[in-house]
Write an enzyme that holds these catalytic residues in place. Structure first.
Site, short mmCIF file in Angstrom:
data_model
loop_
_atom_site.label_atom_id
_atom_site.label_comp_id
_atom_site.label_asym_id
_atom_site.label_seq_id
_atom_site.Cartn_x
_atom_site.Cartn_y
_atom_site.Cartn_z
N ARG A 1 8.59 -33.34 29.74
CA ARG A 1 8.52 -34.48 30.64
C ARG A 1 8.63 -35.83 29.91
NH1 ARG A 1 5.84 -34.04 35.37
NH2 ARG A 1 4.68 -32.27 34.52
N CYS A 46 14.38 -28.02 56.82
CA CYS A 46 13.51 -27.65 57.93
C CYS A 46 12.15 -27.17 57.43
CB CYS A 46 14.18 -26.58 58.77
SG CYS A 46 15.70 -27.20 59.47
N TYR A 55 3.86 -30.22 44.36
CA TYR A 55 2.63 -30.71 43.73
C TYR A 55 2.06 -31.94 44.42
CZ TYR A 55 4.91 -28.55 39.58
OH TYR A 55 5.57 -27.74 38.69
N GLU A 74 6.07 -29.76 21.57
CA GLU A 74 6.97 -29.21 22.59
C GLU A 74 7.02 -30.11 23.82
OE1 GLU A 74 5.22 -25.44 23.55
OE2 GLU A 74 5.78 -24.50 21.68
C1 LIG Z 1 6.34 -26.54 30.19
C2 LIG Z 1 6.01 -26.32 28.79
C3 LIG Z 1 6.10 -27.39 27.88
C4 LIG Z 1 6.45 -28.80 28.26
O1 LIG Z 1 5.54 -29.39 29.11
P1 LIG Z 1 5.70 -30.95 29.45
O2 LIG Z 1 4.54 -31.26 30.26
O3 LIG Z 1 6.99 -31.10 30.18
O4 LIG Z 1 5.71 -31.68 28.15
C5 LIG Z 1 5.82 -27.11 26.55
N1 LIG Z 1 5.47 -25.87 26.13
C6 LIG Z 1 5.39 -24.83 26.99
C7 LIG Z 1 5.02 -23.50 26.47
C8 LIG Z 1 5.65 -25.02 28.33
O5 LIG Z 1 5.56 -23.97 29.17
#
Ligand SMILES: *Cc1c(COP(=O)(O)O)cnc(C)c1O
Length: 417
Positions: free
Chosen positions: A281, A347, A321, A278
């Site tokens: 980024r 602001c 962050y 999944e």
């Molecule tokens: C945010 C998220 C991702 C992706 O995270 P990255 O750091 O962008 O790869 C994958 N799975 C779940 C459940 C997430 O909440």
């Protein structure tokens, strides 16, 4: 300028995305504006796909990184599924042509309506994060007369070694269910025909640069899979989540091959198990830049400020962050670098893209590019301070198009009475 990506480079003195000069785009669409390289995203997807080709796998793009329909469409064409975290994202995935049977639905707070939508669309799985959620999934599935495919989001209690705001795999996080809780949930599901366990999911955090947390998480996942197999629960796949890190500044992420090798070796005793990833980024961050114009320069006794026309509402990561984003001039200059604070018009003191960053002292009207803004950039943008959100532009094959128009004042007040 070692921070530049192959798709984002200087042509002579002009910064260009896939060969298209950013000056030209800025002239046409104004600033601030997000610009993405299609080529970069395609290359990232291809690299990941190749690294995991040893096993039947599915790359489910984590849409929250950048849910632009055009970008999702591009990934859909490459065969990607999606990881969504709301009903809205699920609908976007469908709208972009991603096969709903390749969509997994994550998140700790799914509503009945969202669950029903996912079940009607025959989602690949709902990633369940609590016992009460599984009860809700079973209830909704019962009402619809369907069997709900689910995984438990396992919290393996490993430290992803990343920023405290983006680590998710420890017991003090709100995410997932611990080993014993997960075992119990799978046990209950065995006796309930409204739900079917199809896998185990675990997402331990974001911007992970080491193999170790993945190794540890995977080992917990497979231990659980073994316990389930022993009581006759056979799974279709395991889902390693996302989190693959990139280089914003000086981070050195593990090579994909190293990660793939680890997964391959642990999975070697599990020949039938499919693999889900999944990534968010990793696929889009490096593809994007935020172009912004220098409005004013201002000196106090201690600090040189450069005030630009982009702000924390456009790109929140530095404020949220303390994230580092490289900033480079769109037209290369020979003027000497001096430490400056790059700030926006909002602001808030936290509306600051960089502190004491060595930058060539600019002229008013100069264009700068904030790099690595393709993930968690526009997707986190807001209209704070009644600032319309910037346009998004996709460069592909040497030309570009606006994939989302700049918002207008009318957009901002549309729903007000
Ligand atoms: C945010 C998220 C991702 C992706 O995270 P990255 O750091 O962008 O790869 C994958 N799975 C779940 C459940 C997430 O909440």
């Amino acid at each position: 300028m070692s921070t530049l990506e192959p798709c984002i480079e200087y042509r002579g003195d002009r910064l260009a995305v896939d060969g298209v000069p950013l000056e030209r785009i800025a002239k046409d669409v104004g600033t601030p504006a997000y610009v993405y390289s299609a080529e970069e995203i395609q290359q990232r997807f291809a690299a990941l796909d190749a690294a995991f080709s040893f096993r039947d796998h599915l790359i489910c793009y984590a849409m929250k990184a950048n849910p632009s329909l055009s970008i999702c469409r591009l990934l859909a064409k490459l065969g990607a599924g999606a990881d969504v975290v709301s009903g809205g994202e699920f609908r976007r995935a469908v709208e972009a042509g991603i096969d709903p049977r390749k969509v997994v639905f994550s998140g700790v707070g799914k509503t009945d309506d969202e669950i029903a939508y996912a079940l009607r669309k025959r989602a690949l799985a709902l990633n369940v994060e609590s016992q009460e959620e599984l009860d809700a999934v079973a209830r909704v599935a019962g009402r619809l007369g369907v069997t709900a495919r689910f995984t438990v989001r396992l919290n393996p209690n490993v430290d992803a070694g990343t920023h405290r705001h983006i680590t998710t795999g420890r017991h003090d996080n709100k995410f997932g269910i611990d080993f014993r809780g997960a075992l119990e949930l799978y046990g209950r599901a065995q006796k309930d025909r409204r739900v079917k366990a199809v896998g185990i999911q675990s997402h331990i955090g974001s911007q992970i640069t080491q193999v170790k947390p993945y190794r540890e998480a995977l080992s917990v996942i497979l231990t659980l899979a073994e316990r389930l197999a022993r009581r006759g629960q056979k799974l279709e796949y395991i889902d390693m989540g996302g989190g693959i890190g990139i280089t914003y500044r000086d981070e050195v992420p593990m090579p994909l091959e190293t990660l793939a090798k680890e997964v391959r070796s642990q999975l070697s005793v599990w020949p039938g198990l499919k693999l889900l990833l999944e990534p968010g980024r990793f696929l889009t961050a490096d593809s994007g830049v935020l172009i912004t114009r220098v409005l004013y320069r201002k000196r106090t006794e201690s600090t040189r400020f450069v005030i630009v026309d982009a702000a924390m509402n456009d790109l929140l990561r530095p404020a949220l962050y303390e994230a580092y984003h490289p900033i480079v001039p769109v037209r290369r200059t020979r003027s000497a670098a001096v430490p400056v604070d790059v700030v926006g018009p909002v602001c808030e003191t936290s509306d600051c893209f960089a502190k004491a960053r060595p930058m060539p002292w600019p002229s008013q009207g100069d264009l700068w590019a904030v790099l690595k803004a393709g993930a968690y950039g526009f997707s986190m943008a807001s209209t704070y301070n009644s600032r319309p959100r910037p346009p998004e532009v996709l460069v592909s094959g040497g030309s570009y198009r606006v994939i989302r128009a700049r918002e207008t004042f009318e957009d901002l007040v549309r729903h007000e009475r």
